[in-house]
Design a protein around this motif. Structure first.
Motif, mmCIF file in Angstrom:
data_model
loop_
_atom_site.group_PDB
_atom_site.id
_atom_site.type_symbol
_atom_site.label_atom_id
_atom_site.label_comp_id
_atom_site.label_asym_id
_atom_site.label_seq_id
_atom_site.Cartn_x
_atom_site.Cartn_y
_atom_site.Cartn_z
ATOM 1 N N UNK A 55 6.131 125.170 24.852
ATOM 2 C CA UNK A 55 4.530 125.720 24.604
ATOM 3 C C UNK A 55 3.744 124.508 24.019
ATOM 4 N N UNK A 56 4.602 123.405 23.547
ATOM 5 C CA UNK A 56 4.102 122.278 22.880
ATOM 6 C C UNK A 56 3.210 121.454 23.544
ATOM 7 N N UNK A 57 2.046 122.107 23.749
ATOM 8 C CA UNK A 57 1.035 121.187 24.790
ATOM 9 C C UNK A 57 0.529 119.863 24.171
ATOM 10 N N UNK A 58 0.323 120.036 22.906
ATOM 11 C CA UNK A 58 -0.305 119.046 22.185
ATOM 12 C C UNK A 58 0.508 117.653 22.124
ATOM 13 N N UNK A 59 1.979 118.029 21.917
ATOM 14 C CA UNK A 59 2.567 116.725 22.371
ATOM 15 C C UNK A 59 2.770 115.876 23.425
ATOM 16 N N UNK A 60 2.373 116.888 24.607
ATOM 17 C CA UNK A 60 2.144 116.175 26.106
ATOM 18 C C UNK A 60 1.040 115.360 26.067
ATOM 19 N N UNK A 61 -0.109 116.324 25.573
ATOM 20 C CA UNK A 61 -1.382 115.576 25.619
ATOM 21 C C UNK A 61 -1.533 114.229 24.895
ATOM 22 N N UNK A 62 -0.798 114.063 23.653
ATOM 23 C CA UNK A 62 -0.782 112.864 22.831
ATOM 24 C C UNK A 62 0.224 111.966 23.631
ATOM 25 N N UNK A 63 1.341 112.484 24.187
ATOM 26 C CA UNK A 63 2.047 111.497 25.024
ATOM 27 C C UNK A 63 1.182 110.751 26.132
ATOM 28 N N UNK A 64 0.470 111.399 26.876
ATOM 29 C CA UNK A 64 -0.325 111.302 28.005
ATOM 30 C C UNK A 64 -1.330 109.952 27.587
ATOM 31 N N UNK A 65 -1.983 110.307 26.330
ATOM 32 C CA UNK A 65 -2.971 109.391 25.876
ATOM 33 C C UNK A 65 -2.513 107.967 25.481
ATOM 34 N N UNK A 66 -1.390 108.407 24.854
ATOM 35 C CA UNK A 66 -0.338 107.155 24.711
ATOM 36 C C UNK A 66 -0.170 105.929 26.033
ATOM 37 N N UNK A 67 0.255 106.825 26.989
ATOM 38 C CA UNK A 67 0.729 106.189 27.965
ATOM 39 C C UNK A 67 -0.433 105.653 28.731
ATOM 40 N N UNK A 68 -1.606 106.240 28.878
ATOM 41 C CA UNK A 68 -2.638 105.605 29.362
ATOM 42 C C UNK A 68 -3.352 104.520 28.743
ATOM 43 N N UNK A 69 -3.137 104.603 27.427
ATOM 44 C CA UNK A 69 -3.503 103.211 26.569
ATOM 45 C C UNK A 69 -2.704 102.332 26.933
ATOM 46 N N UNK A 70 -1.400 102.634 27.012
ATOM 47 C CA UNK A 70 -0.496 101.616 27.253
ATOM 48 C C UNK A 70 -0.794 100.837 28.629
ATOM 49 N N UNK A 71 -1.191 101.487 29.715
ATOM 50 C CA UNK A 71 -1.561 101.210 30.990
ATOM 51 C C UNK A 71 -2.733 100.300 30.784
ATOM 52 N N UNK A 72 -3.673 100.907 29.762
ATOM 53 C CA UNK A 72 -4.988 100.359 29.949
ATOM 54 C C UNK A 72 -4.709 98.581 29.578
ATOM 55 N N UNK A 73 -3.918 98.478 28.422
ATOM 56 C CA UNK A 73 -3.750 97.169 27.860
ATOM 57 C C UNK A 73 -2.802 96.440 29.080
#
Ligand SMILES: [Fe+2]
Ligand SMILES: [Fe+2]
Length: 150
Positions: free
Chosen positions: A88-106
């Motif tokens: 149920x720890x949705x927030x950790x997934x949201x944060x993980x997604x943001x980090x992955x997208x930022x990595x992709x952006x760079x």
């Protein structure tokens, strides 16, 4: 002549897209709860887009007389995007997604620069197109993040 830097970045981006597909898929299955439903749906949609990115990158490599890597060359990087112990720890997934997208952006920004330098405008154009998708993904998950901060 194909720039080595362009090829390296295309191959890195390809591997990252595949890893993103793996982790978005796992997380879209693992998460539980009412609040998770919207996140799961969004991840399911993004899986198709990330897979399409991998296909576009692989085809571009082929056009440059190179090839996308197979699984033996795979290296995992997305430690913060592993499915959480608490489903149920949705927030950790949201944060993980943001980090992955930022990595992709760079990565795509670096690819744009390298392709521009090498006057490889087709790769440059592809990287610009994918960069736009990744920025849209990041915006969506930043929106989810705001809701969770309340
Ligand atoms: Fe992607
Ligand atoms: Fe993305």
């Amino acid at each position: 002549m194909t720039s080595q830097q362009v090829t390296d970045l295309l191959q890195k981006a390809y591997g990252d897209e595949i890893e993103t597909v793996m982790n978005y898929l796992s997380n879209s299955i693992v998460l539980d709860g009412v609040r998770a439903e919207e996140i799961k749906e969004s991840l399911q949609q993004d899986i198709q887009e990330e897979l399409n990115h991998a296909e576009l990158l692989g085809n571009r490599l082929k056009q440059l007389d190179e090839r996308p890597p197979g699984s033996a060359a795979f290296e995992a990087h997305q430690m913060s995007l592993q499915p959480p112990e608490d489903s149920t720890d949705v927030l950790s997934v949201i944060d993980g997604v943001i980090e992955a997208e930022e990595d992709a952006i760079s990565t795509y920004r670096a690819l744009i620069d390298a392709a521009e330098e090498a006057e490889d405008h087709v790769t440059e154009d592809l990287a610009v197109q994918i960069l736009g998708d990744e920025e849209a993904h990041r915006t969506e998950f930043r929106g989810f993040r705001k809701e969770y901060e309340k």
